[in-house]
Design an enzyme around this catalytic site. Structure first.
Site, PDB file in Angstrom:
ATOM      1  N   TRP A 111      43.820  31.468  41.541  1.00 24.79           N
ATOM      2  CA  TRP A 111      45.076  32.193  41.325  1.00 24.79           C
ATOM      3  C   TRP A 111      45.576  32.858  42.601  1.00 24.79           C
ATOM      4  CZ3 TRP A 111      46.548  29.740  37.522  1.00 24.79           C
ATOM      5  CH2 TRP A 111      45.677  29.393  36.488  1.00 24.79           C
TER       6      TRP A 111
ATOM      7  N   ASP B 162      47.002  41.313  40.478  1.00 32.01           N
ATOM      8  CA  ASP B 162      47.071  40.444  39.310  1.00 32.01           C
ATOM      9  C   ASP B 162      45.896  40.831  38.425  1.00 32.01           C
ATOM     10  OD1 ASP B 162      46.875  38.426  37.437  1.00 32.01           O
ATOM     11  OD2 ASP B 162      46.876  36.779  38.879  1.00 32.01           O
TER      12      ASP B 162
ATOM     13  N   LYS C 117      45.252  37.041  27.367  1.00 31.96           N
ATOM     14  CA  LYS C 117      43.813  37.272  27.473  1.00 31.96           C
ATOM     15  C   LYS C 117      43.413  38.587  26.793  1.00 31.96           C
ATOM     16  CE  LYS C 117      44.099  34.787  31.844  1.00 31.96           C
ATOM     17  NZ  LYS C 117      43.461  33.515  31.493  1.00 31.96           N
TER      18      LYS C 117
END
Length: 360
Positions: free
Chosen positions: A102, A172, A196
């Site tokens: 990511w 993030d 999530k």
């Protein structure tokens, strides 16, 4: 069929209490005469929902008044471009730490709009650790400093956040938001995809310090300018209304459980149970250095691909699903987000012990 224990990395398990409450309100929400999925985002009923979601999130995270809370679309991946477009307004330079897939994508996006200094990387050991940082290498004139606080694929997490001084720290937090206490005031911007620890896929939460809003690059599309969404209270266009509603229920569930501190305690217990077994097992091995282990995502292997496949298949038959590791890593991965009960981790460990005994 009974509900399984879902160890998926995302979309992930939701608290059963939340699902049951949502089921009870599916056809008619409150006295509105309709489902949340049917109501106008401009209605008084939905206004109450989105304002309530923000209010409870502010409470459980301790978000200061000088921060805006946004409910956006486009997933966390859109933030990879949105962050530089909005924050590259002085030096057009960013310091970034590379810790996995990511951050690789975030780095690639940021490079389209400015200069990226990669201060450290753990790619040399397949991202199995969080690299140590040399503060003297930080750029004092950077527009922001970027990290991914928890790495879903590789199972690492920051236990100590870098001190970036006056440079806004951007994180993030898609796979560990609300899993442990965080001092929001240390960050310039936090973002997280919902699927999530917050709710169903489709919502992205952004928490941004007010002074960082309103300085977007001239090329920034209207929909990618934070100012657009701050000015319209996340209602510039039709938001993912049902996703925001579920997020509100999850925030309330966390509050009812005792808040983030209580959730953190439970997460520490779950992670310790699984890691303790991995550390003494002769068959299963964790892949991350101990000091950087994630509380949310636990990758492990047997060292034998055929045995891995057998384990995943038999686990599924025992109601333990989505344990296959990411395609780039292999092996297994147990994502034990907030909604995973301790009983689920206990059953997983018991099954692992049984599997090890039967496959010596």
């Amino acid at each position: 069929m009974a509900r399984v224990y879902n160890f998926a990395a995302g979309p992930a398990a939701l608290p059963e209490e939340v699902l049951k409450k949502a089921a009870g309100e599916l056809v008619e929400y409150g006295g509105s005469g309709m489902s949340v999925m049917e109501m106008s985002h401009r209605s008084a009923a939905f206004d109450e929902i989105i304002k309530g979601a923000e209010s409870v999130l502010r409470e459980i995270m301790g978000i200061p008044e000088n921060y805006e809370v946004l409910f956006l679309q486009g997933g966390a991946s859109t933030q990879f471009a949105m962050v530089p477009m909005n924050l590259f307004n002085k030096s057009k330079k960013a310091d970034m730490v590379h810790t996995g897939n990511w951050t690789k994508r975030a780095i690639a996006e940021a490079k389209k709009y400015g200069t990226v200094n990669i201060l450290a990387s753990s790619e040399d050991k397949t991202f199995t650790y969080i690299p140590k940082l040399d503060k003297s290498s930080f750029s004092p004139d950077a527009d922001y400093f970027y990290i991914c606080s928890n790495n879903t694929i590789y199972g690492t997490r920051y236990t100590v956040f870098p001190d970036t001084g006056s440079v806004p720290l951007v994180a993030d937090m898609s796979s560990n938001i609300l899993s442990e206490k965080v001092d929001v005031g240390r960050f310039g911007l936090i973002f997280a995809g919902a699927q999530k620890n917050i709710g169903p896929a489709g919502v992205t939460v952004v928490i941004i310090r007010k002074d960082l809003v309103g300085n977007a690059m001239d090329i920034t599309p209207t929909m990618l300018d934070y100012k657009t969404h701050v000015g319209e209270k996340s209602l510039y266009n039709t938001p993912p209304t049902y996703g925001v509603y579920i997020a509100k229920l999850v925030f309330e569930w966390i509050k009812d459980k005792g808040g983030v501190p209580a959730i953190e305690k439970m997460n520490n217990e779950k992670a310790a149970m699984l890691y303790d077994f991995l550390d003494q097992s002769k068959m299963f091995k964790g892949t991350v250095v101990k000091e950087d282990r994630s509380l949310m995502n636990v990758p492990f292997v047997t060292g034998n691909e055929d045995l891995d496949k057998k384990f995943i298949g038999e686990a599924k038959k025992n109601g333990l699903v989505e344990l296959k590791g990411h395609r780039s890593v292999g092996g297994m991965r147990a994502s034990i987000y907030n909604a995973m009960p301790i009983e689920g981790v206990k059953k997983l460990v018991e099954f692992m012990k049984k599997f090890e005994m039967e496959n010596k």
